[in-house]
Write a protein that holds these residues in place. Sequence first.
Motif, mmCIF file in Angstrom:
data_model
loop_
_atom_site.group_PDB
_atom_site.id
_atom_site.type_symbol
_atom_site.label_atom_id
_atom_site.label_comp_id
_atom_site.label_asym_id
_atom_site.label_seq_id
_atom_site.Cartn_x
_atom_site.Cartn_y
_atom_site.Cartn_z
ATOM 1 N N GLU A 30 0.825 -1.209 0.000
ATOM 2 C CA GLU A 30 0.000 0.000 0.000
ATOM 3 C C GLU A 30 0.862 1.264 0.000
ATOM 4 O O GLU A 30 0.459 2.297 -0.532
ATOM 5 N N ASP A 31 2.061 1.193 0.554
ATOM 6 C CA ASP A 31 2.939 2.360 0.591
ATOM 7 C C ASP A 31 3.407 2.775 -0.799
ATOM 8 O O ASP A 31 3.858 3.895 -0.992
ATOM 9 N N LYS A 32 3.279 1.902 -1.761
ATOM 10 C CA LYS A 32 3.643 2.256 -3.139
ATOM 11 C C LYS A 32 2.612 3.193 -3.758
ATOM 12 O O LYS A 32 2.853 3.780 -4.802
ATOM 13 N N ASN A 33 1.455 3.384 -3.103
ATOM 14 C CA ASN A 33 0.414 4.263 -3.623
ATOM 15 C C ASN A 33 0.781 5.743 -3.525
ATOM 16 O O ASN A 33 0.088 6.579 -4.104
ATOM 17 N N GLY A 34 1.841 6.079 -2.832
ATOM 18 C CA GLY A 34 2.281 7.469 -2.738
ATOM 19 C C GLY A 34 2.635 8.071 -4.080
ATOM 20 O O GLY A 34 2.643 9.289 -4.237
ATOM 21 N N ILE A 35 2.896 7.240 -5.080
ATOM 22 C CA ILE A 35 3.208 7.745 -6.419
ATOM 23 C C ILE A 35 2.048 8.575 -6.969
ATOM 24 O O ILE A 35 2.262 9.542 -7.690
ATOM 25 N N SER A 44 16.042 7.530 -1.558
ATOM 26 C CA SER A 44 15.789 6.262 -0.867
ATOM 27 C C SER A 44 17.081 5.570 -0.453
ATOM 28 O O SER A 44 17.114 4.873 0.549
ATOM 29 N N LYS A 45 18.133 5.784 -1.220
ATOM 30 C CA LYS A 45 19.416 5.170 -0.873
ATOM 31 C C LYS A 45 20.125 5.928 0.250
ATOM 32 O O LYS A 45 20.881 5.338 1.013
ATOM 33 N N LYS A 46 19.878 7.229 0.350
ATOM 34 C CA LYS A 46 20.539 8.035 1.386
ATOM 35 C C LYS A 46 19.893 7.845 2.749
ATOM 36 O O LYS A 46 20.580 7.880 3.776
ATOM 37 N N TYR A 47 18.563 7.661 2.783
ATOM 38 C CA TYR A 47 17.843 7.600 4.043
ATOM 39 C C TYR A 47 17.205 6.232 4.244
ATOM 40 O O TYR A 47 16.427 5.789 3.411
ATOM 41 N N ARG A 48 17.522 5.596 5.375
ATOM 42 C CA ARG A 48 16.878 4.330 5.739
ATOM 43 C C ARG A 48 15.411 4.582 6.064
ATOM 44 O O ARG A 48 15.029 5.672 6.469
ATOM 45 N N ALA A 49 14.587 3.578 5.895
ATOM 46 C CA ALA A 49 13.153 3.674 6.190
ATOM 47 C C ALA A 49 12.944 3.570 7.693
ATOM 48 O O ALA A 49 12.624 2.516 8.226
ATOM 49 N N VAL A 87 0.178 20.330 1.304
ATOM 50 C CA VAL A 87 0.309 18.886 1.489
ATOM 51 C C VAL A 87 0.133 18.578 2.969
ATOM 52 O O VAL A 87 0.814 19.154 3.823
ATOM 53 N N SER A 88 -0.797 17.674 3.280
ATOM 54 C CA SER A 88 -1.021 17.299 4.681
ATOM 55 C C SER A 88 0.111 16.393 5.177
ATOM 56 O O SER A 88 0.864 15.832 4.376
ATOM 57 N N LYS A 89 0.178 16.230 6.484
ATOM 58 C CA LYS A 89 1.189 15.339 7.070
ATOM 59 C C LYS A 89 0.999 13.912 6.559
ATOM 60 O O LYS A 89 1.968 13.240 6.219
ATOM 61 N N ASP A 90 -0.243 13.444 6.501
ATOM 62 C CA ASP A 90 -0.509 12.083 6.012
ATOM 63 C C ASP A 90 -0.088 11.924 4.563
ATOM 64 O O ASP A 90 0.478 10.895 4.176
ATOM 65 N N GLU A 91 -0.356 12.940 3.746
ATOM 66 C CA GLU A 91 0.045 12.873 2.337
ATOM 67 C C GLU A 91 1.564 12.872 2.203
ATOM 68 O O GLU A 91 2.130 12.092 1.429
ATOM 69 N N ALA A 92 2.225 13.729 2.962
ATOM 70 C CA ALA A 92 3.692 13.785 2.932
ATOM 71 C C ALA A 92 4.287 12.450 3.367
ATOM 72 O O ALA A 92 5.235 11.950 2.747
ATOM 73 N N GLU A 93 3.713 11.836 4.386
ATOM 74 C CA GLU A 93 4.211 10.535 4.841
ATOM 75 C C GLU A 93 3.996 9.468 3.781
ATOM 76 O O GLU A 93 4.847 8.601 3.588
ATOM 77 N N SER A 94 2.885 9.515 3.064
ATOM 78 C CA SER A 94 2.642 8.553 1.981
ATOM 79 C C SER A 94 3.673 8.713 0.875
ATOM 80 O O SER A 94 4.169 7.731 0.329
ATOM 81 N N ILE A 95 4.007 9.962 0.546
ATOM 82 C CA ILE A 95 5.023 10.217 -0.474
ATOM 83 C C ILE A 95 6.370 9.662 -0.028
ATOM 84 O O ILE A 95 7.064 8.977 -0.785
ATOM 85 N N PHE A 117 10.740 5.453 0.053
ATOM 86 C CA PHE A 117 11.469 4.388 0.750
ATOM 87 C C PHE A 117 11.353 3.048 0.017
ATOM 88 O O PHE A 117 12.270 2.240 0.071
ATOM 89 N N THR A 118 10.231 2.787 -0.661
ATOM 90 C CA THR A 118 10.066 1.495 -1.364
ATOM 91 C C THR A 118 11.000 1.372 -2.561
ATOM 92 O O THR A 118 11.212 0.279 -3.064
#
Length: 119
Positions: free
Chosen positions: A34-39, A66-71, A102-110, A115-116
Amino acid sequence: MIKAVFFVVIITMISCSSSKKVAANDLEINLTDEDKNGIGLIEKGDCFTCHSINDKLIGPSFTLISKKYRATESNLEMLSKKIMTGGSGHWGKIPMTPHSSVSKDEAESIVKYIFTLKN
């Protein structure tokens, strides 16, 4: 001999204590399909004006991010805030514009989508 044993004990204590600090403050996020839906949010916004999936444009590619920051929880919070408030310094002198709509939830989804891309 005593100096050598003392040195090994001190080094072991330092390395163990510092690894515990990192583990306690930097919890890994369990990413789901589901986290891939941030696209979808990226495509709706203006993200592709400065970023792309694989190539550096004005800003870094999402793959490089994604390579610089761990999830981790702390990176999720920091990067989500960066999307909403903007800033500079992490990738050079060119600032990232704030996206206050952009809401916090939207930013987190992005960020979770980004991260994926590490895999």
